[in-house]
Structure formats: C-alpha cells, structure tokens
Design an enzyme around this catalytic site. Sequence first.
Site, PDB file in Angstrom:
ATOM      1  N   HIS A 285       0.866  -1.050  -0.072  1.00 12.17           N
ATOM      2  CA  HIS A 285       0.017  -0.055  -0.039  1.00 12.17           C
ATOM      3  C   HIS A 285       0.974   1.326  -0.084  1.00 12.17           C
ATOM      4  CE1 HIS A 285      -3.736   2.481   1.677  1.00 12.17           C
ATOM      5  NE2 HIS A 285      -4.075   1.660   0.465  1.00 12.17           N
ATOM      6  N   LYS A 287       3.192   4.337  -0.982  1.00  6.23           N
ATOM      7  CA  LYS A 287       2.915   5.366  -2.238  1.00  6.23           C
ATOM      8  C   LYS A 287       4.113   6.198  -2.057  1.00  6.23           C
ATOM      9  CE  LYS A 287      -1.859   4.699  -2.692  1.00  6.23           C
ATOM     10  NZ  LYS A 287      -2.044   3.516  -1.563  1.00  6.23           N
ATOM     11  N   HIS A 513      -8.987  10.934  -0.116  1.00  8.28           N
ATOM     12  CA  HIS A 513      -8.116   9.830  -0.235  1.00  8.28           C
ATOM     13  C   HIS A 513      -6.982   9.716   0.513  1.00  8.28           C
ATOM     14  CE1 HIS A 513      -5.776   6.284  -2.220  1.00  8.28           C
ATOM     15  NE2 HIS A 513      -6.953   5.824  -2.033  1.00  8.28           N
TER      16      HIS A 513
END
Length: 627
Positions: A285, A287, A513
Amino acid sequence: MSSQHGKWTLSSSDDDNEDTNIESRPAALASQRADQHKPRESNPNSQQSALPPALKVETEPSPVQVKTPSSSLTIGSEVRQAAQANQHNPMKYESSPSLAGKRKKDADDSGWALSESESDEDHDDKGKALSLTQRDPPPKSLSPDPKPKRVKVEEDRPPSPHGRTYYIDEPDDFFETSIPPVNDTFRFYLNKVTGLDKKYNTGALHIKEILSPLFGTLKESVQFNYCFDIAWMVQQYPPEFRGKPVLIVHGDKREAKARLVQQAKPYEHVKFCQAKLDIAFGTHHTKMMLLWYEEGFRVVILTSNLIRADWYQKTQGMWMSPLFPRLPEGSPEDDGESPTFFKRDLLEYLTAYRAPELSDWIQKIKEHDLSETRVYLIGSTPGRYMGANMDRWGHLRLRKLLYEQANTIPNEEKWPVIGQFSSIGSMGLDKTKWLAGEFQRTMTTLGKSSLRPDPPVYLVYPSVDDVRTSLEGYPAGGSLPYSIQTAQKQMWLHSYFHRWQADTTGRSHAMPHIKTYMRVSPDYTQLAWFLVTSANLSKAAWGALEKNNTQVMVRSYELGVLYLPSAFNLKTFHVQKKPFPATTSSSSFPVPFDLPPKPYSDKEEPWIWNIPYTQAPDTHGNVWVPS
C-alpha cells in the site's frame, strides 16, 4: 440503529474476520479504455477517467443487475470491480413509489432488519472483498429484476451544481510554468483539484509538476504504489524524461501481476519489482517516488495511486523532500544523516523488501546528503516482530517516536486525537479490542509523561451525504471501501465519526483519499504532531499485538512522514487559518480539513460502499446500486 439508509443489526456472519486494509481502485477509472493492455495518448480535454461520466440513464423502477465485461476489470479487488460496474452503468434517480414498495418486499425476505427506505444485501463471502486477483465476480445488486430492461443512455451530461468547470480536466492555467510556490518549511502539499477556484490550487501540486524539469533533470525513478495504470503513468513524465528507466514496486500476484506486466509491454524502460507479501490479506500500500536527477536525489511520499482518477477530484496529500545533493566522493556511508535519522530509516525500509532490484537505489541513497530532512519516517512492513524489533514498524514505531521526541504538554488530556482516512478494517466487537486499547495508547503518547490520558478521539470519514454531494457523486464512494459486513460488526465505532468538511482548503466536495492523524489543542489552534501516511484505520496497516503483547503482527507495506515540532525548534505547530492561496512559505501548518471536525447528526451514516443508495440523486442525477 436506523436511518434513511436502513436499520442495521449485528450479524453472526463470520466474514471479514481477517483485518483488512483494502483500497478500492476508484470507480471513476471505469470510464477508461476497456483494454488496459494497449498504450494510449493522454488527452487533456477528455474527462473520461478523471471524472464520472454522469450519464443519464432511464431505468425500470427496480434495481438492475449490471454485467460488466471482464476485460474492463483490469486491476484489483471485488471492491473496485463493483465500483467499476456502477461507473459503466450509472442509474438515473427516479422517485417512484413502486421502487420503494418492491424494495420493502425484497427486504422482508432477506436476513436483515431493514427500514422501508433502504435495504442491504446480506452475503457471507468471507474475504471476497480482499481479493486482489479478480477471480471473484462483483457482488450482485440487491433485489435484481429477473428480466432487467436494457436502458437508453443519453450522451448529454446532466447539470452539475459545482459549475461547468467540473467538466474541464485541465484548465489552461492548471499547470505551473515556473517553479510553483514551495512551502520549504513543512514541504507538505495537497494535490490540485479540477473545478475549484484557482486560489485553492495555488501552491498545490499535480503529478505532471512533480515529474517536470522544474524540480530537476530526471535520470531514473522508482514508483512504489498499490494501483498502476502504466500507460497513463508514462504520459505524466514530460517528453524529455519519458524514456528514462522506471522501476515499478508493486504487490500484485498471479493474474494481477500478469496483467500489470502486460500493460508495460510497449514500454521497454519500465521494469518491475514484486514486494513480498507473506502474510494473508496484506497489501503493498506504500506510495513513494524516488527521483534521481543529474542535480541530486528526491523522495516524494504521497497518498495517490498511479491512476488518473486519483489525481483530479480527490483530496490527496504528499511530502516532497528537498533536493538532496550528492556527497563528496569517498564520504562515509553514514554521512548526510538528518537529525530525524531519515536516511537510516529510509535505507532500513528499502532493505526490508529483500529485493535485488532495489540494491542500486540503496547505494544511490547512501551517496547523497539527506541532512536537511526534518520529518520522521513511519513505515510498515509485513512480518511478526518480537523484542527489540517490535517498535520498528507500524503504530509501535509511532509510539516510540512520540515518547522519545514529542514535547510534553500541560493538560494534555484535553488535547483531542484526530484520525482521518478512506478505508476501515475490522476493529473487533468492542473498542477495547484494538482501537481504544493499543492504538489509542500510541496516539495519546506525548513525551516521557507518565500520564495515560483518555482524551477525546475523533474519526473523520465521509458520510453518505458527503459522497452524494461530492464532485464525483456516488462513484467517489468506490474509493471509500467500508463494507457492510465490517460495519455491522462494529456499530460502536460509528459514534466516533465526523464529517468530511474542508472549506478552508476548498475541498469539501473533493472526497478524501488522503490519510492524516494528529493531536490538536482544545481550541484547535495548535498541533502537538501531524502525520500524513498511506495507512488507513486498520490492524493490517498499523499492526496488532499478539501473544500477550510480546509480538506485533503487521500485514501490509505502508509509509508516511511524521511532523514533530521539536524537529522545527518549536513547542507546537500553529494551525494555518487560510492555507490557500499558498504563495509564500508559512510557519503555520496547513491542516487539509476544517477544525473542529463536525460530528455526524443522528440521521447521518458513514458511507458504506456495497449497499444501494436510491433515495436521493447525486450531483449528476444518478443513484448507487452495487452490481
């Protein structure tokens, strides 16, 4: 517990027992090309994947089961597949008494205690929403009409209350032509959002700007992420850098990995590194971008996937490092360390991948001076950790830093903890199981104080109306994958929830997000600390204690940066009242949403991605019926 969105009861269903940190590929991606394997040129005048198509659809009064071609479901879990199916087949709102009547009849035959206004599907497919292989079909819509009538799709878009600028992907003045305003104090930025007043994008960044020559002459890069659209990603690099080597670090396996590799076939300069995921239900996950320039090296830690839909109408955040210069030749490898030990921790995080493909990058970082960094790295890597290794990752790593580096504050028991996120895992049958136990202990640690205070804890997560009235409308909920199967087992959690409101940054209608956590003063003018991260509210992301607290188990890779006032020679951070337009550096911190957060009213419910919403239309005149 009942509302206009239905009455929920606890179910004996044992699905979703495993803690999850799923992230749905945003529903808006569904309007991209069906064949992801073919490269395409970016069209700045096209709204297709960045925004919901918002097509007017004339439907029969009953919900319709939608069958989406499998070729269009190119990436990810059942959550994303279902969201894509809805995006391919938007349904126009119709106020019809026959719809309510039929839904009530269907509900009477289900296993749920449901109100007349709304009903949910009760299915017991354990772990389906966690699948990253696309082998499972999307969930069926509730009460499908056995003979759905195909509907006529009109070409014209309905009016948007947010104005015609909603339909413009990239206005002429969207990108900066000179070095954008840089907040060199905190280096924390939001992404640009189309459809906002220009002032709310002044000082925000788009991916094309991050990769532009304005920040350096790129030689090579690494992209760590969860979701990729390779063709779109390549187009975000400027033409002069578009053929430079790119390494993709991902967590896809089997069929998903094969699809990802297939996407990259036209691009010889794109290579892959598969992150090891040895614990069930874990995800890659993280980034992060590693950018190697002729002039030096840069790190960007962010919350956006590398897909078009994540970069236009969602609230996202990032930390962009300074340009790190190369150390003089022959310097010791431990030179160039920062007061926050960022270099050591970044190298430790990369080493945890145990990936030969990253060895050259580890060496590159050793050869650069990272001493200007003022943030702390907070990472998660999959594993079970004991003894001295327990506080290397996850929330125990955060706890250690808050204990050792944070300033003690008088009356700290009155300083609320705020958590803001876009997905929620299983917390257990009551708050003591994890949230109000080990996780709250971490979040309330503040210096070497012996206090164990019980301050207010506020959780910011969009309500149904927040999603419905958003720029994207209901499809924004495809990136907020809180499932009814999880929600029904933790009704206690919903008393913590607060609305997503971000008038101060102009982003109230750009669904979050971004993930942020912070400790704020009782008058909401000061911060004791602030964290931006990829980690949602889940045990998979943050870790959970096991074996009588002698071991911690982490399922996923996550990465974020922690801001502590002590690293900036401050006692606290002052909250910036008006973050935009950001034309100069500020000594106040730009919190991305409004403080204090607004609690849900009695009638408001958290957004649940896999139940229908048909009682009110979204900003494009559509309803939400999971397929």
